[in-house]
Write a protein that holds these residues in place. Structure first.
Motif, PDB file in Angstrom:
ATOM      1  N   LEU A 136      63.951  82.504 136.275  1.00 55.88           N
ATOM      2  CA  LEU A 136      64.960  82.377 135.215  1.00 55.88           C
ATOM      3  C   LEU A 136      64.795  83.494 134.208  1.00 55.88           C
ATOM      4  N   GLY A 137      65.756  84.383 134.136  1.00 57.69           N
ATOM      5  CA  GLY A 137      65.712  85.500 133.188  1.00 57.69           C
ATOM      6  C   GLY A 137      66.494  85.162 131.937  1.00 57.69           C
ATOM      7  N   TYR A 138      65.957  84.257 131.141  1.00 60.49           N
ATOM      8  CA  TYR A 138      66.624  83.859 129.894  1.00 60.49           C
ATOM      9  C   TYR A 138      65.882  84.437 128.686  1.00 60.49           C
ATOM     10  N   SER A 139      64.643  83.938 128.431  1.00 61.93           N
ATOM     11  CA  SER A 139      63.930  84.249 127.187  1.00 61.93           C
ATOM     12  C   SER A 139      63.662  85.748 127.030  1.00 61.93           C
ATOM     13  N   GLU A 140      63.708  86.162 125.784  1.00 59.00           N
ATOM     14  CA  GLU A 140      63.378  87.552 125.428  1.00 59.00           C
ATOM     15  C   GLU A 140      62.448  87.500 124.218  1.00 59.00           C
ATOM     16  N   LYS A 152      63.006  90.831 129.514  1.00 57.87           N
ATOM     17  CA  LYS A 152      62.843  89.379 129.529  1.00 57.87           C
ATOM     18  C   LYS A 152      61.353  89.059 129.373  1.00 57.87           C
ATOM     19  N   ILE A 153      61.067  87.842 128.926  1.00 55.66           N
ATOM     20  CA  ILE A 153      59.657  87.467 128.731  1.00 55.66           C
ATOM     21  C   ILE A 153      59.451  86.021 129.193  1.00 55.66           C
ATOM     22  N   PHE A 154      58.199  85.674 129.502  1.00 55.11           N
ATOM     23  CA  PHE A 154      57.826  84.331 129.989  1.00 55.11           C
ATOM     24  C   PHE A 154      58.588  83.988 131.269  1.00 55.11           C
ATOM     25  N   THR A 155      58.828  84.987 132.120  1.00 53.10           N
ATOM     26  CA  THR A 155      59.608  84.753 133.330  1.00 53.10           C
ATOM     27  C   THR A 155      58.663  84.220 134.415  1.00 53.10           C
ATOM     28  N   GLU A 183      56.420  89.534 132.023  1.00 49.24           N
ATOM     29  CA  GLU A 183      57.450  90.272 131.307  1.00 49.24           C
ATOM     30  C   GLU A 183      58.229  91.010 132.387  1.00 49.24           C
ATOM     31  N   VAL A 184      59.549  91.063 132.252  1.00 44.50           N
ATOM     32  CA  VAL A 184      60.345  91.795 133.240  1.00 44.50           C
ATOM     33  C   VAL A 184      61.210  92.808 132.490  1.00 44.50           C
ATOM     34  N   PHE A 185      61.063  94.066 132.885  1.00 41.67           N
ATOM     35  CA  PHE A 185      61.816  95.148 132.225  1.00 41.67           C
ATOM     36  C   PHE A 185      62.930  95.628 133.158  1.00 41.67           C
ATOM     37  N   PHE A 186      64.109  95.794 132.593  1.00 42.86           N
ATOM     38  CA  PHE A 186      65.260  96.299 133.358  1.00 42.86           C
ATOM     39  C   PHE A 186      65.622  97.662 132.776  1.00 42.86           C
ATOM     40  N   ASP A 187      65.451  98.696 133.600  1.00 48.05           N
ATOM     41  CA  ASP A 187      65.732 100.040 133.120  1.00 48.05           C
ATOM     42  C   ASP A 187      66.898 100.612 133.932  1.00 48.05           C
ATOM     43  N   GLU A 188      68.101 100.477 133.383  1.00 51.06           N
ATOM     44  CA  GLU A 188      69.328 100.923 134.063  1.00 51.06           C
ATOM     45  C   GLU A 188      69.382 100.397 135.497  1.00 51.06           C
TER      46      GLU A 188
END
Ligand SMILES: Cc1cc2nc3c(=O)[nH]c(=O)nc-3n(C[C@H](O)[C@H](O)[C@H](O)COP(=O)(O)OP(=O)(O)OC[C@H]3O[C@@H](n4cnc5c(N)ncnc54)[C@H](O)[C@@H]3O)c2cc1C
Length: 396
Positions: free
Chosen positions: A128-132, A159-162, A215-220
């Protein structure tokens, strides 16, 4: 009011027990909470999910038109009681209980064809990619952007706490598609393949020493437009439905069902362990504490059955579900603390210690019961829901 299960429900319980007898390894002691256990247990969960998939039980709650069994809420509760009693942490939770049902409501025909069958077979799962960092309880403040570009959306943000992002195939992502409108009106929901270039996952190690959060980072990150779930900018409303599915007790997310084995462990321990030559079970303080826990277990059991009863009549539990979530997760903490008191210095020992009692489960319960009060809405948020919806108090 009839507190008995029907003969059909009793027969179903028996069938579940026989299935678990066959499928759960004999020496299965549960999820013991040693560092690395999440990764160690995950393949077993997948295997168990696929056995459930073969039997159609992974999607027992889904409607028949989508290959489910349309099992009643009471049957799901029975399933939860039996699996939790054997400490089987059933997998496939997010895909089966959140993604599938939301896709049935808002997904395109293509999305239903692509995702529902492998979910039902236990082959794929989602995080679940909700929290940031700046959006938790106030989820609508999320900042991760999804910008349209030709046939794609381009995602940038964090995103965080994924949970389990490093182990699952897809992310069920909430992102901002319009920054110029009130915050609830500019969010959309997406399905993102976790192998897409531009995604970086960093572990967050919890106090059990366990890697479950990330933590999940989305870079473009470029994803096709067909990944949008439902309507663009209507994501908040789809999300609210998704959160309702997450919070409504179901056979995967059912905190009360995990409690009885802990109490049973403590009762057994107090009968066997001796102090001053006598079993602890004779100690009046220990007896008082265990009796109090038993009372509270009975309360939460009846509250849970009421939820199943409501669902069975087509009623939607809302503050009632919050009461069960709050009471059972807090009770988990209380019973773990009572366990620490009864075990004394043996309580904090981890499973690997040769002096560990009850295979270190009390130490595990103590630590793991903290996060259960936070995920899917903190205790404070549950109390706010109960105050507004249960008591009719004005919004604060
Ligand atoms: C084990 C675990 C797994 C999780 N898995 C996921 C996941 O897979 N995906 C995901 O997106 N998120 C996940 N989360 C994150 C979780 O949803 C958030 O932690 C939760 O919603 C709280 O947000 P926050 O941590 O930002 O705290 P905040 O919202 O910053 O809250 C901090 C404190 O303030 C209190 N508070 C906040 N607002 C109010 C208010 N209006 N009134 C009174 N008190 C308030 C809160 O109750 C809390 O005590 C997970 C969390 C845990 C613990």
């Amino acid at each position: 009011m009839d507190f008995r299960f029907t003969p059909e429900e009793e027969a179903f319980r028996k069938e579940v027990r026989q299935f678990l007898e066959r499928e759960v390894p004999k020496d299965w002691a549960g999820f013991l909470g040693r560092p690395g256990d999440v990764e160690r247990v995950f393949p077993l969960l997948r295997q168990f999910s696929s056995s459930l998939g073969e039997k159609g039980w992974l999607t027992m709650a889904w409607p028949k038109e989508y290959g489910g069994q349309a099992r009643s809420a009471m049957e799901q509760l029975i399933f939860a009681e039996e699996t939790c009693y054997r400490r089987v942490p059933v997998g496939g939770s997010i895909a089966v209980t959140i993604v599938g049902p939301v896709l049935m409501l808002y997904g395109s025909e293509e999305q239903k064809r692509e995702y529902l069958p492998p979910i039902a077979r236990g082959e794929i799962d989602f995080c679940l990619g909700y929290s940031e960092p700046g959006a938790g309880s106030d989820l609508a403040s999320l900042n991760t952007r999804a910008v349209e570009d030709g046939d794609d959306f381009v995602i940038t943000g964090q995103k965080i706490f994924t949970s389990l992002a490093h182990l699952v195939e897809y992310c069920w992502l909430a992102a901002r598609t319009d920054p110029d409108v009130p915050k609830h009106k500019g969010i959309s929901l997406f399905i993102v393949d976790m192998k897409t270039p531009g995604i970086t996952i960093r572990p967050l190690i919890d106090m059990l020493g366990e890697h479950s959060l990330n933590e999940v980072f989305f870079d473009e990150v470029r994803i096709p437009k067909g990944s949008l779930v439902g309507e663009k900018n209507q994501g908040w409303y789809h999300l609210v439905t998704a959160l309702d599915f997450e919070r409504t007790p179901n056979f995967f997310f059912f905190p009360p069902a995990s409690l009885p084995p802990i109490l049973e462990d403590l009762v057994q321990f107090s009968k066997e362990a001796k102090r001053n030559g006598k079993p602890l079970a004779h100690d009046p303080v220990v007896r008082q504490k265990l009796a109090q826990m038993f009372i509270e277990f009975e309360v939460v059991r009846v509250l849970s059955y009421r939820i199943a009863w409501m669902l069975g009549r087509g009623l939607i539990p809302n503050y009632e579900a919050s009461i069960v979530k709050l009471f059972s997760t807090e009770l988990h903490q209380r019973v773990a603390n009572v366990g620490m008191e009864i075990l004394g210095l043996y309580g904090p020992l981890t499973p690997d210690s040769r002096w560990a009692q009850l295979r270190g489960r009390i130490a595990y319960s103590c630590l793991s019961s903290v996060s259960a009060t936070i995920g899917a809405g903190t205790l404070e948020i549950q109390r706010i829901i109960i105050a507004i919806r249960g008591l009719g108090l004005p919004r604060g």
